[in-house]
Write a protein that holds these residues in place. Structure first.
Motif, mmCIF file in Angstrom:
data_model
loop_
_atom_site.group_PDB
_atom_site.id
_atom_site.type_symbol
_atom_site.label_atom_id
_atom_site.label_comp_id
_atom_site.label_asym_id
_atom_site.label_seq_id
_atom_site.Cartn_x
_atom_site.Cartn_y
_atom_site.Cartn_z
ATOM 1 N N ASN A 34 -55.575 -6.429 -23.167
ATOM 2 C CA ASN A 34 -55.420 -5.736 -24.557
ATOM 3 C C ASN A 34 -54.162 -5.163 -24.861
ATOM 4 O OD1 ASN A 34 -55.974 -3.891 -22.459
ATOM 5 N ND2 ASN A 34 -57.114 -2.527 -23.499
ATOM 6 N N HIS A 35 -53.920 -4.751 -25.932
ATOM 7 C CA HIS A 35 -52.536 -4.357 -26.375
ATOM 8 C C HIS A 35 -51.685 -5.286 -26.288
ATOM 9 C CE1 HIS A 35 -54.687 -0.365 -25.644
ATOM 10 N NE2 HIS A 35 -54.627 -0.248 -24.338
ATOM 11 N N VAL A 36 -51.864 -6.599 -26.257
ATOM 12 C CA VAL A 36 -50.978 -7.707 -26.216
ATOM 13 C C VAL A 36 -50.057 -7.734 -27.413
ATOM 14 C CG1 VAL A 36 -52.354 -9.017 -24.482
ATOM 15 C CG2 VAL A 36 -52.583 -9.240 -27.076
ATOM 16 N N ARG A 37 -50.435 -7.093 -28.556
ATOM 17 C CA ARG A 37 -49.518 -7.264 -29.677
ATOM 18 C C ARG A 37 -48.304 -6.065 -29.220
ATOM 19 N NH1 ARG A 37 -47.759 -5.537 -34.097
ATOM 20 N NH2 ARG A 37 -47.975 -6.394 -36.359
ATOM 21 N N VAL A 38 -48.782 -5.246 -28.624
ATOM 22 C CA VAL A 38 -47.812 -4.020 -28.494
ATOM 23 C C VAL A 38 -46.905 -4.361 -27.453
ATOM 24 C CG1 VAL A 38 -47.376 -1.597 -27.803
ATOM 25 C CG2 VAL A 38 -49.107 -2.208 -29.283
ATOM 26 N N MET A 39 -47.608 -5.012 -26.452
ATOM 27 C CA MET A 39 -46.796 -5.296 -24.943
ATOM 28 C C MET A 39 -47.541 -6.252 -24.073
ATOM 29 S SD MET A 39 -44.444 -3.097 -22.249
ATOM 30 C CE MET A 39 -46.096 -1.854 -21.793
ATOM 31 N N GLN A 40 -47.012 -7.288 -23.909
ATOM 32 C CA GLN A 40 -47.697 -8.375 -22.845
ATOM 33 C C GLN A 40 -46.968 -8.197 -21.733
ATOM 34 O OE1 GLN A 40 -50.421 -11.073 -23.582
ATOM 35 N NE2 GLN A 40 -50.606 -10.553 -21.300
ATOM 36 N N VAL A 41 -47.891 -8.027 -20.632
ATOM 37 C CA VAL A 41 -46.924 -8.051 -19.421
ATOM 38 C C VAL A 41 -47.455 -9.254 -18.585
ATOM 39 C CG1 VAL A 41 -46.526 -6.903 -17.253
ATOM 40 C CG2 VAL A 41 -46.518 -5.664 -19.431
ATOM 41 N N GLU A 42 -46.582 -10.013 -18.142
ATOM 42 C CA GLU A 42 -47.196 -11.383 -17.233
ATOM 43 C C GLU A 42 -46.236 -11.340 -15.884
ATOM 44 O OE1 GLU A 42 -46.048 -14.544 -19.692
ATOM 45 O OE2 GLU A 42 -47.816 -14.160 -21.294
ATOM 46 N N ARG B 163 -42.663 -11.150 -16.948
ATOM 47 C CA ARG B 163 -42.003 -11.189 -18.441
ATOM 48 C C ARG B 163 -42.624 -10.092 -19.195
ATOM 49 N NH1 ARG B 163 -42.407 -16.677 -21.491
ATOM 50 N NH2 ARG B 163 -44.602 -15.747 -21.650
ATOM 51 N N ILE B 164 -41.909 -9.303 -20.023
ATOM 52 C CA ILE B 164 -42.466 -8.290 -20.689
ATOM 53 C C ILE B 164 -42.124 -8.731 -22.410
ATOM 54 C CG2 ILE B 164 -42.306 -5.758 -21.385
ATOM 55 C CD1 ILE B 164 -43.053 -6.435 -18.309
ATOM 56 N N ILE B 165 -43.115 -8.786 -22.956
ATOM 57 C CA ILE B 165 -42.960 -9.452 -24.400
ATOM 58 C C ILE B 165 -43.657 -8.493 -25.391
ATOM 59 C CG2 ILE B 165 -43.609 -11.404 -25.932
ATOM 60 C CD1 ILE B 165 -44.222 -12.689 -23.276
ATOM 61 N N SER B 166 -42.701 -8.209 -26.573
ATOM 62 C CA SER B 166 -43.496 -7.220 -27.567
ATOM 63 C C SER B 166 -43.407 -7.974 -28.734
ATOM 64 C CB SER B 166 -42.812 -5.908 -27.728
ATOM 65 O OG SER B 166 -43.268 -5.076 -28.541
ATOM 66 N N GLU B 167 -44.356 -7.980 -29.410
ATOM 67 C CA GLU B 167 -44.482 -8.665 -31.114
ATOM 68 C C GLU B 167 -44.331 -7.697 -31.891
ATOM 69 O OE1 GLU B 167 -48.049 -11.267 -31.298
ATOM 70 O OE2 GLU B 167 -47.349 -12.378 -29.714
ATOM 71 N N LEU B 168 -44.041 -6.355 -31.603
ATOM 72 C CA LEU B 168 -43.873 -5.296 -32.615
ATOM 73 C C LEU B 168 -42.590 -5.644 -33.521
ATOM 74 C CD1 LEU B 168 -44.857 -1.975 -30.967
ATOM 75 C CD2 LEU B 168 -46.290 -3.105 -32.823
ATOM 76 N N ARG B 169 -42.518 -4.966 -34.922
ATOM 77 C CA ARG B 169 -41.388 -5.129 -35.581
ATOM 78 C C ARG B 169 -40.902 -3.778 -35.889
ATOM 79 N NH1 ARG B 169 -42.094 -9.709 -34.019
ATOM 80 N NH2 ARG B 169 -43.115 -11.476 -35.161
ATOM 81 N N GLY C 244 -38.051 -2.729 -35.664
ATOM 82 C CA GLY C 244 -37.000 -2.131 -34.757
ATOM 83 C C GLY C 244 -37.769 -1.500 -33.512
ATOM 84 N N LEU C 245 -38.816 -1.642 -33.176
ATOM 85 C CA LEU C 245 -39.609 -1.161 -31.878
ATOM 86 C C LEU C 245 -39.558 -1.971 -30.738
ATOM 87 C CD1 LEU C 245 -42.523 1.075 -33.539
ATOM 88 C CD2 LEU C 245 -40.449 1.609 -32.483
ATOM 89 N N THR C 246 -39.262 -3.430 -31.021
ATOM 90 C CA THR C 246 -39.516 -4.622 -30.118
ATOM 91 C C THR C 246 -38.652 -4.251 -28.784
ATOM 92 O OG1 THR C 246 -40.100 -6.166 -31.830
ATOM 93 C CG2 THR C 246 -39.414 -6.834 -29.491
ATOM 94 N N GLY C 247 -37.157 -4.009 -28.992
ATOM 95 C CA GLY C 247 -36.569 -3.781 -27.912
ATOM 96 C C GLY C 247 -36.680 -2.463 -26.981
ATOM 97 N N ARG C 248 -37.081 -1.237 -27.721
ATOM 98 C CA ARG C 248 -37.514 -0.120 -27.330
ATOM 99 C C ARG C 248 -38.818 -0.199 -26.236
ATOM 100 N NH1 ARG C 248 -38.022 5.555 -30.417
ATOM 101 N NH2 ARG C 248 -37.748 7.184 -28.478
ATOM 102 N N VAL C 249 -39.902 -1.019 -26.825
ATOM 103 C CA VAL C 249 -40.941 -1.265 -26.173
ATOM 104 C C VAL C 249 -40.792 -2.125 -24.874
ATOM 105 C CG1 VAL C 249 -43.500 -2.251 -26.248
ATOM 106 C CG2 VAL C 249 -42.500 -0.963 -28.180
#
Length: 189
Positions: free
Chosen positions: A99-107, A129-135, A137-142
């Motif tokens: 869950n919360h994969v759109r905000v942050m996926q941790v693999e 790997r830490i991946i965020s699909e947020l837009r 300007g929050l992607t880098g911060r997340v």
């Protein structure tokens, strides 16, 4: 953008004992955020002897103040898939949040092997790997928050494993027997 993490660590314990401790690692004082753990599937390949296990883990997360408006419930469901090969003395685990994969996926992938320089020790290679699909300007911060949190949690996870390994050593000493790993018959959680 994606953030990556790699780390190699060692335990001064035999591979059998470390893989056994892996199955017993919850609860421990360094993993109070783990609420529960359930085995979903477990099977042994009759030809290769490889044990494959799938577990569902529930963890309580901690959100930064700026992230509380993005996620209302910080609980995270984690799927963990593992393969233990007693013949090659290799255990590979793969985890990712469900869950919360759109905000942050941790693999995360971990590979447990006999240490190449000392066969009485175990080497663990961790990659994440830490991946965020947020837009907005929050992607880098997340992703930066996620990688920093992952590094902190990795230190705690190693301390938790060391704690369990020490308990196994103490219990074996009390019983007057050597610690014997049971990588092919793990506990349920």
């Amino acid at each position: 953008m994606v953030k990556f993490y790699q780390h190699t660590s060692s335990f001064e314990h035999a591979w059998d004992n470390v893989t056994y401790a892996f199955w017993l690692r919850y609860p421990n004082p360094f993993a109070s955020h783990v609420v529960g753990c359930d085995v979903i599937d477990r099977q042994v390949d009759p030809e290769t002897g490889v044990l494959r296990t799938t577990r569902l883990i529930l963890k309580q997360g901690v959100l930064p103040r700026w992230g509380r408006h993005l996620i209302k419930n910080s609980d995270a469901y984690i799927i963990e898939e593992s393969e233990v090969d007693p013949r090659t003395q290799t255990m590979v685990t793969r985890t990712k949040n469900l869950n919360h994969v759109r905000v942050m996926q941790v693999e995360e992938t971990q590979i447990f092997t006999v240490h190449p320089e000392n066969p009485k020790w175990t080497q663990v290679k961790t990659e994440a790997r830490i991946i965020s699909e947020l837009r907005w300007g929050l992607t880098g911060r997340v992703e930066s928050f996620g990688i920093n949190k992952f590094m902190d949690n990795s230190v705690r996870a190693r301390k938790g494993m060391a704690h369990i390994l020490e308990r196994l050593r103490q219990n074996a000493a009390l019983a007057g027997t050597p610690v014997v790993g049971a990588a092919t018959t793990p506990a349920d959680c």
